[in-house]
Write an enzyme that holds these catalytic residues in place. Structure first.
Site, PDB file in Angstrom:
ATOM      1  N   SER A  71     -12.069   4.396   4.949  1.00 48.85           N
ATOM      2  CA  SER A  71     -12.682   5.642   4.512  1.00 48.85           C
ATOM      3  C   SER A  71     -11.696   6.774   4.761  1.00 48.85           C
ATOM      4  O   SER A  71     -10.889   6.713   5.680  1.00 48.85           O
ATOM      5  CB  SER A  71     -13.989   5.912   5.272  1.00 48.85           C
ATOM      6  N   ASN A 102     -18.584   3.816  10.480  1.00 51.87           N
ATOM      7  CA  ASN A 102     -18.193   2.424  10.202  1.00 51.87           C
ATOM      8  C   ASN A 102     -17.779   1.643  11.450  1.00 51.87           C
ATOM      9  O   ASN A 102     -17.585   0.432  11.379  1.00 51.87           O
ATOM     10  CB  ASN A 102     -17.050   2.394   9.179  1.00 51.87           C
ATOM     11  N   TYR A 104       0.827  -1.216   0.000  1.00 49.91           N
ATOM     12  CA  TYR A 104       0.000   0.000   0.000  1.00 49.91           C
ATOM     13  C   TYR A 104       0.864   1.271   0.000  1.00 49.91           C
ATOM     14  O   TYR A 104       0.344   2.368  -0.180  1.00 49.91           O
ATOM     15  CB  TYR A 104      -0.949   0.047   1.211  1.00 49.91           C
ATOM     16  N   LEU A 126     -17.608  -3.391   1.741  1.00 48.53           N
ATOM     17  CA  LEU A 126     -18.571  -2.404   1.232  1.00 48.53           C
ATOM     18  C   LEU A 126     -18.775  -2.472  -0.278  1.00 48.53           C
ATOM     19  O   LEU A 126     -19.438  -1.603  -0.852  1.00 48.53           O
ATOM     20  CB  LEU A 126     -18.123  -0.992   1.659  1.00 48.53           C
TER      21      LEU A 126
END
Ligand code: NAP
Length: 299
Positions: A254, A263, A47, A193
Site C-alpha cells: 500500500s 495491513n 520493480y 488483496l
C-alpha cells in the site's frame, strides 16, 4: 509471527510488498511501513525501486540483523525479447541489487519466474553458489509450478527454501500448496488483496482480473464483506488473516499510511473453522495478478 524458512532462518510472516511503487514513493512508503512495525520488505530487480527501498532501510536506524530483505532475479524471458541470464549475469544481477539496496547481503533471493527455460537450472545453481558465498541467506523461487521444482530435484540440487506465488481465497492452488508443504518449501503469498473491489484501481488495473471479478468484489453481499462485518475489521484484514492462518507469509502493498498500518494489524482477531471453510469454498482457479497470465503455467 515468523515463518521458519530453514533451521536457522526465520522470516517475519508479514512483509511489505513494493510492486508498482517507484523509487521516490518506495522511500516514503517503506519508511512508513518500518515505523508501523514491518520488518520484512519484498522488492525485485524488476520493480526498479531497490534504490528507494535501500534509502529507507538505511535511514531507519533499525539494525540490519533485525530486518528481512527479499529481492528477486529477473531471469529474462525470450517470449518478451528479454535475454535469459546465464550464471555470470545472475551473479552480476545480485551484485547490482546489493549495490542499489546498499546492503551486504539479502535474506532471501528468488528467481522471479520460471521463464529461463533450459537455463533455469543454471540460474538455480548460481543462487546456490551465492548462498555459499554468503551474499544471500536463503534462496527460493517464485511462480514455479511443481514440474519446475521437480526439475531441480532431478538434477540432484538442493530444493528452494520458498516459492512465492499468488494465493488468496479466489486462487488457492491446493495441489501446489500441498506439494510445497510436503516438501518443506515455504509458500509466500502475493497479491492477497485481489478480491477487493479497490485492488490495483489506482495503479490502472495492470492485471488479468476480469470485469466479473471486479463486480463480485464490489457486491454488498460478498462473503468477505460479511466476514469483515462479523469480526469488526476491514475486508483486507480478512484476506491477510486467511493467508497467515493457512501458514503463508504475506506481502501486502500500500502507498497509504493508514492502510499500511491496517495491513499489519492482524493479531487481535481470529477466523474460526466455519470462516475458514467459507473462504475455502471460494476458490476459482488460476492467478490474475500478471497481465500476461498466470506465470506458473508458463516457462
Ligand atoms: P496487494 O498487496 O494484494 O494489493 C495492493 C492493492 O490493494 C493496491 O491497489 C492497494 O492500494 C490496495 N490496498 C492495499 N491495502 C488495502 C487496504 N487495507 N484496503 C483497501 N485497499 C488496499 O497487491 P500486490 O502488489 O499485487 O501484491 C503484494 C506484493 O506481492 C507486491 O507488492 C510484491 O511485493 C509481491 N508480488 C510478487 C509477485 C511475483 O510474481 N513474485 C507478483 C505480484 C506481487 P493503495 O496502495 O492505494 O493502498
Amino acid at each position: 509471527m515468523k515463518i521458519q524458512l530453514t533451521q536457522d532462518i526465520a522470516m517475519p510472516a508479514v512483509g511489505f510488498g513494493t510492486y508498482l511503487i517507484d523509487n521516490k514513493q518506495a522511500e516514503v512508503s517503506v519508511t512508513q511501513a518500518l515505523k508501523a512495525g514491518y520488518r520484512h520488505i519484498d522488492t525485485a530487480e524488476g520493480y526498479q525501486n531497490e534504490a528507494g527501498v535501500g534509502r529507507a532501510i538505511r535511514a531507519t536506524g533499525i539494525s540490519r540483523g533485525d530486518l528481512f530483505v527479499t529481492t528477486k532475479l529477473w531471469p529474462g524471458n525470450p517470449a518478451w525479447g528479454h535475454p535469459v541470464k546465464d550464471r555470470a549475469a545472475t551473479f552480476a544481477a545480485l551484485d547490482q541489487s546489493l549495490e542499489r539496496l546498499g546492503v551486504d547481503y539479502v535474506d532471501l533471493y528468488l528467481i522471479h519466474a520460471p521463464f529461463a527455460g533450459p537455463q533455469r537450472l543454471e540460474q538455480w545453481e548460481a543462487l546456490i553458489a551465492l548462498r555459499e558465498q554468503g551474499k544471500v541467506r536463503a534462496i527460493g523461487v517464485s511462480n514455479f509450478a511443481q514440474d519446475h521444482i521437480e526439475e531441480i530435484r532431478a538434477a540432484g540440487l538442493s530444493l528452494p527454501d520458498a516459492n512465492q506465488i499468488e494465493l488468496h481465497p479466489w486462487c488457492q492452488n491446493p495441489e501446489l500448496t500441498s506439494y510445497l508443504a510436503k516438501e518443506g518449501i515455504s509458500a509466500i503469498a502475493y497479491s492477497s488483496l485481489v478480491p477487493l473491489a479497490e485492488w490495483r484501481t489506482a495503479e490502472g488495473h495492470d492485471s488479468a482480473k476480469s470485469d466479473e471479478m471486479r463486480q463480485d468484489g464490489a457486491k454488498t453481499d460478498s462473503p468477505i464483506k460479511g466476514l469483515a462485518s462479523k469480526h469488526g475489521v476491514a475486508e483486507a484484514q480478512i484476506l491477510l488473516r486467511w493467508g497467515l492462518q493457512k501458514g503463508y507469509g504475506i506481502l501486502p502493498k500500500s502507498t497509504n499510511a493508514d492502510r499500511i498500518r491496517q495491513n499489519i494489524d492482524l493479531f487481535s482477531f481470529e477466523l474460526d473453522t466455519g470462516d475458514m471453510k467459507h473462504l475455502a469454498d471460494m476458490n476459482r482457479g488460476g492467478g490474475v495478478a500478471w497481465a500476461s497470465g498466470d506465470p506458473t503455467q508458463q516457462g
